[in-house]
Design a protein around this motif. Sequence first.
Motif, short mmCIF file in Angstrom:
data_model
loop_
_atom_site.label_atom_id
_atom_site.label_comp_id
_atom_site.label_asym_id
_atom_site.label_seq_id
_atom_site.Cartn_x
_atom_site.Cartn_y
_atom_site.Cartn_z
N ASN A 149 13.24 131.23 42.10
CA ASN A 149 13.96 129.64 43.18
C ASN A 149 14.66 128.27 41.76
OD1 ASN A 149 13.30 130.87 45.48
ND2 ASN A 149 11.14 129.79 45.50
N GLN A 150 15.59 127.61 42.48
CA GLN A 150 15.96 126.46 41.89
C GLN A 150 15.74 125.44 42.68
OE1 GLN A 150 20.27 126.79 41.22
NE2 GLN A 150 19.63 128.09 38.83
N TYR A 151 15.49 124.05 42.68
CA TYR A 151 15.24 122.99 43.05
C TYR A 151 15.86 121.68 41.93
CZ TYR A 151 11.11 122.53 39.68
OH TYR A 151 10.94 122.05 38.47
N LEU A 152 16.12 120.74 42.58
CA LEU A 152 16.82 119.27 41.86
C LEU A 152 15.81 118.58 41.62
CD1 LEU A 152 20.33 118.60 44.11
CD2 LEU A 152 19.78 119.93 41.06
N HIS A 153 15.70 118.01 40.10
CA HIS A 153 14.20 117.47 39.13
C HIS A 153 15.31 116.19 39.14
CE1 HIS A 153 11.56 116.78 36.64
NE2 HIS A 153 11.18 115.31 37.82
N ALA A 154 14.91 115.11 39.90
CA ALA A 154 15.98 113.76 39.79
C ALA A 154 14.69 112.45 39.22
CB ALA A 154 16.14 113.29 41.50
N ASP A 155 15.54 111.92 38.68
CA ASP A 155 15.20 110.33 37.71
C ASP A 155 15.89 108.84 38.71
OD1 ASP A 155 14.12 108.75 36.20
OD2 ASP A 155 16.04 108.98 34.39
N PHE A 156 14.60 108.83 39.28
CA PHE A 156 15.04 107.22 39.54
C PHE A 156 15.17 106.37 39.03
CE2 PHE A 156 14.53 109.92 43.30
CZ PHE A 156 15.47 109.60 43.78
N GLY A 157 14.48 106.62 37.40
CA GLY A 157 14.45 105.24 36.61
C GLY A 157 13.09 105.53 35.89
N ASP A 158 12.32 106.10 36.74
CA ASP A 158 11.11 106.75 35.94
C ASP A 158 10.21 107.49 35.57
OD1 ASP A 158 11.91 108.16 37.80
OD2 ASP A 158 9.55 109.58 38.24
N LYS A 159 11.50 107.85 34.19
CA LYS A 159 11.94 108.56 33.34
C LYS A 159 12.50 108.01 31.94
CE LYS A 159 11.43 112.93 36.14
NZ LYS A 159 11.32 111.91 37.69
N ALA A 160 13.49 107.41 32.41
CA ALA A 160 14.22 106.90 31.53
C ALA A 160 13.60 106.16 30.72
CB ALA A 160 15.19 105.53 32.61
N ILE A 161 14.67 105.70 29.37
CA ILE A 161 14.16 105.08 27.99
C ILE A 161 13.89 103.50 28.98
CG2 ILE A 161 14.66 104.32 26.05
CD1 ILE A 161 16.72 106.92 25.67
N GLY A 162 12.73 102.98 28.82
CA GLY A 162 13.07 102.14 28.93
C GLY A 162 12.72 101.58 30.83
N ARG A 163 12.18 102.08 31.26
CA ARG A 163 12.05 102.58 32.46
C ARG A 163 13.13 101.86 34.02
NH1 ARG A 163 9.64 106.07 30.82
NH2 ARG A 163 8.17 107.29 31.65
N VAL A 164 14.34 101.33 33.40
CA VAL A 164 15.43 100.63 34.02
C VAL A 164 15.99 101.27 35.18
CG1 VAL A 164 17.24 100.04 31.53
CG2 VAL A 164 17.80 101.85 33.23
N THR A 165 16.18 100.65 36.24
CA THR A 165 16.51 100.65 37.37
C THR A 165 17.91 101.00 37.85
OG1 THR A 165 14.47 99.37 38.21
CG2 THR A 165 15.66 100.33 39.84
N PRO A 166 18.37 102.02 38.37
CA PRO A 166 19.92 102.38 38.44
C PRO A 166 20.74 101.55 39.36
CG PRO A 166 18.31 104.81 39.35
CD PRO A 166 17.14 102.99 38.67
N ILE A 167 20.44 100.44 40.42
CA ILE A 167 21.10 99.92 40.82
C ILE A 167 22.14 100.29 40.81
CG2 ILE A 167 21.64 97.64 41.99
CD1 ILE A 167 18.47 97.94 41.30
N ASP A 168 23.27 100.75 39.69
CA ASP A 168 24.87 100.90 40.35
C ASP A 168 24.72 101.77 40.79
OD1 ASP A 168 24.00 102.07 38.08
OD2 ASP A 168 25.89 101.62 36.68
N SER A 169 23.95 103.84 40.76
CA SER A 169 23.73 104.87 41.02
C SER A 169 24.20 104.53 42.90
CB SER A 169 22.61 105.33 41.12
OG SER A 169 22.32 105.03 39.51
N CYS A 170 23.86 103.26 43.48
CA CYS A 170 23.87 103.19 45.25
C CYS A 170 25.65 102.97 45.24
CB CYS A 170 23.18 102.45 45.74
SG CYS A 170 21.24 102.43 45.16
N LEU A 171 25.57 102.13 44.35
CA LEU A 171 26.82 101.41 45.01
C LEU A 171 28.56 102.14 43.94
CD1 LEU A 171 26.31 97.82 43.34
CD2 LEU A 171 25.88 98.93 45.73
N TRP A 172 28.27 103.14 43.79
CA TRP A 172 28.90 104.07 42.76
C TRP A 172 29.03 105.47 44.17
CZ3 TRP A 172 32.75 103.42 40.16
CH2 TRP A 172 33.32 102.79 39.03
N TRP A 173 27.38 105.39 44.96
CA TRP A 173 27.94 106.56 45.27
C TRP A 173 28.90 106.28 46.66
CZ3 TRP A 173 26.19 107.56 50.91
CH2 TRP A 173 26.10 108.16 50.41
N ILE A 174 28.85 105.06 47.24
CA ILE A 174 29.44 104.80 48.39
C ILE A 174 31.08 105.19 47.81
CG2 ILE A 174 30.25 102.83 49.66
CD1 ILE A 174 27.42 101.70 49.32
#
Length: 465
Positions: free
Chosen positions: A107-132
Amino acid sequence: MVLIAKETIEQQANRLLEESIIYYNSSPVGAVAATDSEREALNYDQCFIRDFIPAALVFIIQGKTEIVYNFLIETVSLQKQKRRIDCYQPPTGLMPASFKVESQGDNQYLHADFGDKAIGRVTPIDSCLWWIILLRAYVKATKDESLAKSDSFQEALTFILEICLGPQFEMTPTLLVPDGACMIDRPMGLSGHPLEIQSLFYFALRAAREMLQKTTDGQVLIEKINNRLGSVVCHLRDYYWLDLKKLNQIHRYQVEQFGESVVNKFNIYPESIPYWLTEWMPDQGGYLAGNLGPGKMDFRFFALGNLVSIMGSLTTDQQSQNILTLIENRWSNLVSQMPMKLCYPAIEGLTWKIITGCDPKNTPWSYHNGGSWPVLLWMMMAACQKMGREDLADRAMTIAEIRLMSDEWPEYYDGKNGRLIGKSSRKFQTWTIAGWLLAKLLRENPHCLNYVCFEKDTEAIACTI
């Protein structure tokens, strides 16, 4: 003897983009950030939302909409995942910074990073905006409104808007965010109200308004959007704008004033005007400042925020023309040997140490700190086409085409002139490849410009300052 024809730059770009595609359960779902086999993958083998935008737009224009449809579907499902980070549960509306296809048995699954694994633990605010913004482009191109109107996508839009438009400890209409919340995702002094987020925020609000259903709940959100849009546009056009006339006004500001009618509302001290700006500001042209808050104005020029402001009609027609005039007049600084500087000028010395925490990747004139990013080509092309200044974009494209293919499509370039391939730059960077392709496709298909641009807003509630 058989002669093998060499690939053209366009042929290679299309081949590399196809090779970057990620498949999930045998269906295309995104693209890896880079395919550089010479460097450690880190998270460059994942699909980043912000990185995928130019690739998605290329696929849309080329009629390959299946991958964009799948990407939108899967990111909505990731948005709704319940998660806890350091015992804290973030709001549901966040979109991930990136995701990766993982396997468990068959089985395959998608493993997402919401900033909890990012260098510096930065929050990806722009992801929501670019998605729209991407969802709107998909709807505009395919004429298929059923996806955006589905309950799942209306809910996804609502989740994002509730975060963006909800109550906050803030007295300005701009969106308050932490440092590292956008493309500049490392410490660069962008906490507060950085221009990149504000321009994307404005664009995303207008895009969301187009796609919201006119139900009772949808109408409430539309009214909130219209109220906010009018305030945001007045705030940015007035308080963020810098040209020689405005610089002279700031130079003569009175400070420590109190009341509703004062001119220097943010108590900006004239002494904070950097010396470089007094010499650099041309007689003709201007731009939106990088950030603004109590007693603080970031006078740096940030390319993405200014270009997106033109694309979304956040700036007036005259301001838009003035931004492009400034780019033309300061071409050697902002474009030079590789389009174009993410920000100008670089921060150096003790200021660099304090603001970046001695970040070895953001040394002066490298990476986010004055580095040159070819991905910005598509935004420059869109902004120039919108304002009838294709000559500037064509000039930038000619410069880029001399080197991109031979340099193996680097992520960014170093140096004041952009002559050096970035010291930590990944090669075969997908958004570099897609950014060039998208700029070319927009030039050849000007009717597609409406996928990524807005004309003047006639619906928002006007605001006077």
